[in-house]
Design an enzyme around this catalytic site. Structure first.
Site, mmCIF file in Angstrom:
data_model
loop_
_atom_site.group_PDB
_atom_site.id
_atom_site.type_symbol
_atom_site.label_atom_id
_atom_site.label_comp_id
_atom_site.label_asym_id
_atom_site.label_seq_id
_atom_site.Cartn_x
_atom_site.Cartn_y
_atom_site.Cartn_z
ATOM 1 N N CYS A 144 -16.137 -7.044 29.261
ATOM 2 C CA CYS A 144 -16.162 -5.674 29.785
ATOM 3 C C CYS A 144 -16.996 -4.767 28.874
ATOM 4 O O CYS A 144 -18.217 -4.920 28.811
ATOM 5 C CB CYS A 144 -14.736 -5.162 29.961
ATOM 6 S SG CYS A 144 -14.632 -3.693 31.023
ATOM 7 N N HIS B 184 -12.525 -9.420 33.367
ATOM 8 C CA HIS B 184 -11.508 -9.696 32.341
ATOM 9 C C HIS B 184 -10.952 -11.100 32.553
ATOM 10 O O HIS B 184 -10.077 -11.318 33.399
ATOM 11 C CB HIS B 184 -10.382 -8.664 32.418
ATOM 12 C CG HIS B 184 -10.791 -7.295 31.974
ATOM 13 N ND1 HIS B 184 -10.759 -6.903 30.654
ATOM 14 C CD2 HIS B 184 -11.262 -6.239 32.680
ATOM 15 C CE1 HIS B 184 -11.187 -5.656 30.557
ATOM 16 N NE2 HIS B 184 -11.498 -5.221 31.763
ATOM 17 N N GLU C 220 -9.079 -12.572 30.542
ATOM 18 C CA GLU C 220 -7.780 -12.687 29.875
ATOM 19 C C GLU C 220 -6.603 -12.358 30.791
ATOM 20 O O GLU C 220 -5.447 -12.623 30.430
ATOM 21 C CB GLU C 220 -7.729 -11.779 28.637
ATOM 22 C CG GLU C 220 -7.712 -10.286 28.919
ATOM 23 C CD GLU C 220 -9.098 -9.674 29.073
ATOM 24 O OE1 GLU C 220 -9.224 -8.444 28.900
ATOM 25 O OE2 GLU C 220 -10.038 -10.425 29.370
ATOM 26 N N GLY D 225 20.817 -8.086 17.930
ATOM 27 C CA GLY D 225 21.213 -9.023 18.971
ATOM 28 C C GLY D 225 20.086 -9.265 19.954
ATOM 29 O O GLY D 225 20.207 -10.076 20.877
ATOM 30 N N VAL E 2 15.957 -10.361 20.844
ATOM 31 C CA VAL E 2 15.218 -11.595 20.602
ATOM 32 C C VAL E 2 14.669 -11.664 19.174
ATOM 33 O O VAL E 2 14.892 -12.639 18.448
ATOM 34 C CB VAL E 2 14.056 -11.746 21.608
ATOM 35 C CG1 VAL E 2 13.248 -13.009 21.298
ATOM 36 C CG2 VAL E 2 14.580 -11.796 23.036
ATOM 37 N N ASP E 3 13.968 -10.628 18.751
ATOM 38 C CA ASP E 3 13.243 -10.692 17.484
ATOM 39 C C ASP E 3 14.175 -10.826 16.284
ATOM 40 O O ASP E 3 14.000 -11.701 15.434
ATOM 41 C CB ASP E 3 12.352 -9.452 17.327
ATOM 42 C CG ASP E 3 11.379 -9.287 18.479
ATOM 43 O OD1 ASP E 3 11.035 -10.313 19.098
ATOM 44 O OD2 ASP E 3 10.968 -8.148 18.762
ATOM 45 N N THR F 66 17.273 -11.718 16.199
ATOM 46 C CA THR F 66 18.101 -12.921 16.279
ATOM 47 C C THR F 66 17.331 -14.157 15.819
ATOM 48 O O THR F 66 17.834 -14.970 15.038
ATOM 49 C CB THR F 66 18.615 -13.119 17.713
ATOM 50 O OG1 THR F 66 19.393 -11.981 18.103
ATOM 51 C CG2 THR F 66 19.470 -14.375 17.813
#
Length: 437
Positions: free
Chosen positions: A98, A194, A196, A249, A251-252, A254
């Site tokens: 782009c 794009h 991606e 509690g 995701v990261d 934990t």
């Protein structure tokens, strides 16, 4: 490889890259897809990093190639001229996407004009007579491919040495020439679309062709290797120290706790879960129960600080201000608990992930999307003092989930959404009862 993209990491490499992995640098021009490009490359097993386009050329030595990514700027209007174009002198492959595609064309003597804006799907038609040049980037693609366009400027004349690999047509059958171009001799490639985004059907194949085929990257970026290296780093940084982790509690935090537990054991790891008054019904009880059930730590502490947080937020309604208040209050409560527990030599562990500092406006090209509580000023100071460990700071969310699965983290933690923490407080929309005049 270097990729010029839309976003920048807050903390950038200020020296030639030193990595056990072949790496692509995604150079951020302030657009929306830089992290998506980097993440997609990593899913292919190719390590990638986000870089600032104003960095000195020597900071890019050691990368296997370059991708120039998108930007909201319009080159036809003379915008965004303050970047290091000397990167084109590096003898590595460069892929422009782009805005990056347009920058490449202009640098080598082509022309760019502001034509009709285009947004949405289009059909890429590969030009038959340039199959030799196109084969490198479009190996395995069909003669016609669906791609995604989002631009206002367009390349209107090719530089010397470049050839057209393909043009696009939209729903109205209007052709857009020079949608894919290349100078195979210098290994310069450009795509107006794009590749991606998922709307470009074979976008991952195009990225793989560039990173592995053109740049020669060995796809060694896998979680098993990351985990092995991170175990060594954690053991070294935490030698003789106890570690204190604020665990929501989500995701990261934990996955971070499970990783620290594996290296340090349950005795040296202290976990603090804080109920900030914005948690869902019985959520804190479930988090504490799960941590104890899996023996992640022998020191699981809980602080019901609901009243403290609610008083601190008070009548504030602005989401970003609420986020800052909640973040600062988290640290105040943490420091009080750490003092109460007598942890004089603790390291503060955080579940910071790669995009966090970008969203906090930590780079030259990034606006403040949201301020993360692990990037409030107090934490920044602790980082400068060397009192913070962030074991998963180089990972994207999808990689954190993959790592968590390999560590045996229960799926109810890995798949939950929305995540606990300041985000829940911000999601509770409120007002002062008056409309603006």
């Amino acid at each position: 490889v270097i990729i010029f993209s839309n976003c920048l990491r807050a903390i950038v490499c200020l020296c030639p890259v030193m990595s056990e992995h072949d790496t692509i640098a995604v150079v951020d021009f302030g657009g929306q897809y830089a992290h998506l490009i980097a993440s997609k490359l990593r899913r292919l097993g190719v390590h990638s990093v986000i870089k600032d386009p104003t960095e000195a050329t020597e900071h890019f030595l050691g990368y296997k190639g370059i991708v120039l990514s998108g930007s909201p700027a319009l080159k036809s209007k003379g915008e965004l001229n303050d970047w290091n174009t000397a990167l084109f002198t590096l003898e590595v492959p460069i892929l422009g996407l782009c805005f990056g595609h347009q920058e490449m064309a202009l640098h080598y003597g082509g022309e760019v004009a502001h034509l009709q804006r285009e947004y949405g799907p289009a059909t890429l038609v590969l030009v038959e007579q340039t199959n030799g040049a196109a084969a490198a980037l479009f190996k395995g693609c069909q003669p016609e491919e669906q791609v995604f366009m989002s631009h206002g400027d367009s390349v209107t004349r090719l530089p010397e040495g470049f050839v057209e690999l393909g043009y696009t047509v939209n729903a109205q059958k209007v052709p857009h020439h020079f949608a894919a171009i290349a100078d195979p001799k210098r290994k310069r490639y450009g795509c107006q679309f794009h590749c991606e985004v998922d709307d470009t059907t074979n976008g991952q194949l195009i990225l793989r062709n560039f990173a592995v085929g053109v740049c020669g990257c060995n796809p060694t970026w896998v979680m098993s290797r990351f985990l092995a290296a991170e175990r060594v780093r954690i053991a070294k940084q935490c030698e003789g120290k106890e570690v204190f982790l604020l665990i929501s509690g989500g995701v990261d935090s934990t996955v971070c706790a499970w990783l620290l537990h594996e290296v340090l054991g349950p005795e040296r790891l202290h976990l603090l879960h804080i109920d900030n008054g914005f948690m869902r019904l019985d959520e804190s009880k479930k988090v504490i129960a799960a941590l104890k059930e899996h023996d992640v730590s022998r020191h699981v502490h809980f602080s019901d600080s609901s009243e403290t947080f609610l008083r601190a937020v008070g009548t504030e309604v602005a989401p970003e201000k609420k986020r800052l208040i909640i973040g600062n209050t988290f640290i105040t409560v943490f420091q009080e608990m750490a003092q109460k527990l007598g942890l004089q030599k603790f390291l503060l562990a955080q579940g910071t992930i790669y995009p966090d500092t970008i969203e906090s406006g930590g780079t030259k090209r990034s606006d403040v999307i949201k301020t993360h509580h692990n990037r409030v000023p107090i934490i920044q100071e602790m980082i400068r003092e060397g009192r913070v460990i962030e074991p998963i700071a180089d990972l994207y969310k999808v990689e954190v989930r993959e790592l968590g699965a390999s560590l045996g983290v229960p799926t109810e933690f890995l798949d939950r959404h929305p995540f606990p923490g300041p985000g829940l407080g911000v999601r509770l929309l409120c007002g002062l009862g008056s409309a603006p005049a």
